[in-house]
Design an enzyme around this catalytic site. Structure first.
Site, PDB file in Angstrom:
ATOM      1  N   SER A 189       0.834  -1.199   0.000  1.00 56.17           N
ATOM      2  CA  SER A 189       0.000   0.000   0.000  1.00 56.17           C
ATOM      3  C   SER A 189       0.875   1.257   0.000  1.00 56.17           C
ATOM      4  CB  SER A 189      -0.955  -0.040   1.202  1.00 56.17           C
ATOM      5  OG  SER A 189      -1.965   0.925   1.086  1.00 56.17           O
ATOM      6  N   ASP A 343     -10.006  -3.606  -5.215  1.00 60.47           N
ATOM      7  CA  ASP A 343      -9.140  -2.617  -4.569  1.00 60.47           C
ATOM      8  C   ASP A 343      -9.079  -1.385  -5.454  1.00 60.47           C
ATOM      9  OD1 ASP A 343      -7.178  -1.209  -3.213  1.00 60.47           O
ATOM     10  OD2 ASP A 343      -5.584  -2.669  -3.566  1.00 60.47           O
ATOM     11  N   HIS A 373      -8.021  -4.958  -0.665  1.00 63.47           N
ATOM     12  CA  HIS A 373      -6.955  -4.209  -0.018  1.00 63.47           C
ATOM     13  C   HIS A 373      -6.729  -4.704   1.410  1.00 63.47           C
ATOM     14  CE1 HIS A 373      -4.151  -0.896  -0.319  1.00 63.47           C
ATOM     15  NE2 HIS A 373      -4.417  -0.593   0.939  1.00 63.47           N
TER      16      HIS A 373
END
Length: 399
Positions: A189, A343, A373
């Protein structure tokens, strides 16, 4: 009695409505995930309400509770875990206990959390680093960095760069028994964002003699110019990282001024004099057909230059690695990009894969069709271990 029954039925219906989150048919363990989402939504709403009351900033409240799921640097029968500082940046070091006849691989890991949350001490990151060190017989450095809203870009980038540059010194690698020819960087991320950014920066740094062999990025956030990608449209309200939260994370990276967040959500934050940058994130030419799925590209709507003048960081390649030009990308190391179907950041990773391949970089793209995610951090879901296995398998073959 009848009133009690009606009340119970009403409360039960409301509870079921709150817990039930419609999920795609191919999601594994949907009811377990629904329960986790319900808990997460409850906590998030409480934090937002506390912020609304003026008690504290949302991210500060969330970070306080993250401290509760941190674990101490505890060694086990396979891995020795210690804490250190690399050029002033606190890191956690994982070294396999078994003796090695040769120098080991080295992996520098950067945690996610939207540049605002998280730490190397979180249970999920400790678990990942510990397993990576043991299964790869590798030295893993899991770094921390200063967080928003107290610190803004480029502090996070600079902290990670300082720590990584320190690790890449030959005397430090020798101290930990790491082979300078087998060092990689990784992150998820926002950590994937930082990993990509520092890898690009290292190419231009003559003071760092040891170069990275690999970069492995897990659902990385790589650009903020266009928040109207197909993945943002399709997953705008998907739990864990809806578009609204993604925009807030991006905004907080640069400022606590919420006007940038609003402009990001409207996709009206890039001034016309920066229009040339859109060619680097034009999904109509960078996404394979399977990810376009009938979506039509909208011509960018430009914003005023005021935000870009006040917060120029959001147009900086160190914050948005997809803005690197082709010459910057050509020298990048062997790359692994892991993306998840559900995501908002999916298409960032896919576009990066396309651009790297167009520039001759060796890339492996692992797409998780039932992924979402933060899935690699949910230790009580099967998908977490499946993704960890794929991640470590790639490192075993390439690092």
């Amino acid at each position: 009695m009848r009133k009690k029954t009606i009340l119970l039925l009403t409360m039960g219906s409301l509870g079921a409505y709150y817990v039930y989150t419609p999920l795609p048919n191919n999601i594994e363990e949907p009811w377990r995930l629904m329960g986790m989402i319900a808990v997460s939504n409850t906590i998030t709403n409480l934090f937002l309400f506390a912020e609304f009351l003026g008690i504290n900033h949302f991210m500060n409240i969330a970070m306080f509770f993250i401290f509760l799921i941190e674990v101490p640097p505890t060694s086990d029968e396979n891995v020795t875990v210690t804490e250190a500082t690399f050029n002033g940046i606190p890191v956690r070091v994982y070294v396999p206990r078994r003796k090695s006849e040769t120098l080991r691989r080295g992996l520098f890991y950067i945690h996610g959390g939207g540049w605002c949350l998280g730490s190397a001490a979180m249970l999920s990151y400790d678990f990942l680093s510990r397993n990576t060190a043991n299964r790869l017989d590798a030295v893993v450095i899991s770094t921390n960095y200063r967080l928003a809203p107290k610190y803004h870009f480029p502090i996070q980038f600079e902290d990670v760069y300082r720590a990584l540059s320190w690790f890449l010194r030959r005397d430090i690698l020798e101290k930990y028994g790491v082979d300078p020819e087998r060092v990689g960087v990784s992150g998820d991320s926002a950590g994937g964002n930082l990993a990509a950014a520092v890898t690009q920066q290292l190419l231009e740094d003559p003071n760092v003699k040891v170069k990275l062999k690999t970069q492995s990025l897990i659902y990385p956030a790589l650009q903020n110019l266009d928040l109207d990608l197909p993945s943002y449209r399709e997953n705008s309200h998907f739990p864990i990282l809806p578009k609204s939260l993604a925009a807030r994370y991006w905004s907080e990276y640069f400022t606590t001024d919420r006007s940038l967040e609003k402009a990001l959500l409207l996709n009206q934050h890039v001034p016309v004099d920066s229009s040339h940058l859109f060619k680097f994130v034009n999904w109509s030419s960078l996404l394979p057909e399977e990810f376009k799925k009938g979506h039509f590209y909208n011509t960018p709507t430009y914003g005023s230059s005021e935000l870009a003048q006040k917060y120029p960081g959001f147009l900086d390649v160190r914050a948005a690695p997809l803005l690197a030009d082709d010459t910057q990308m050509r020298g990048l190391p062997r790359t692994h990009v892991m993306t998840c179907q559900y995501d908002v950041l999916r298409d960032d990773g896919v576009m990066y894969v396309t651009r790297l391949r167009n520039n001759g970089v060796q890339v492996t793209h692992t797409h998780i069709e039932d992924g979402f995610h933060r899935a690699i951090s949910f230790l009580n879901l099967k998908i977490c271990y499946r993704m960890i296995n794929q991640y470590i398998d790639w490192l075993r073959e390439n690092l």
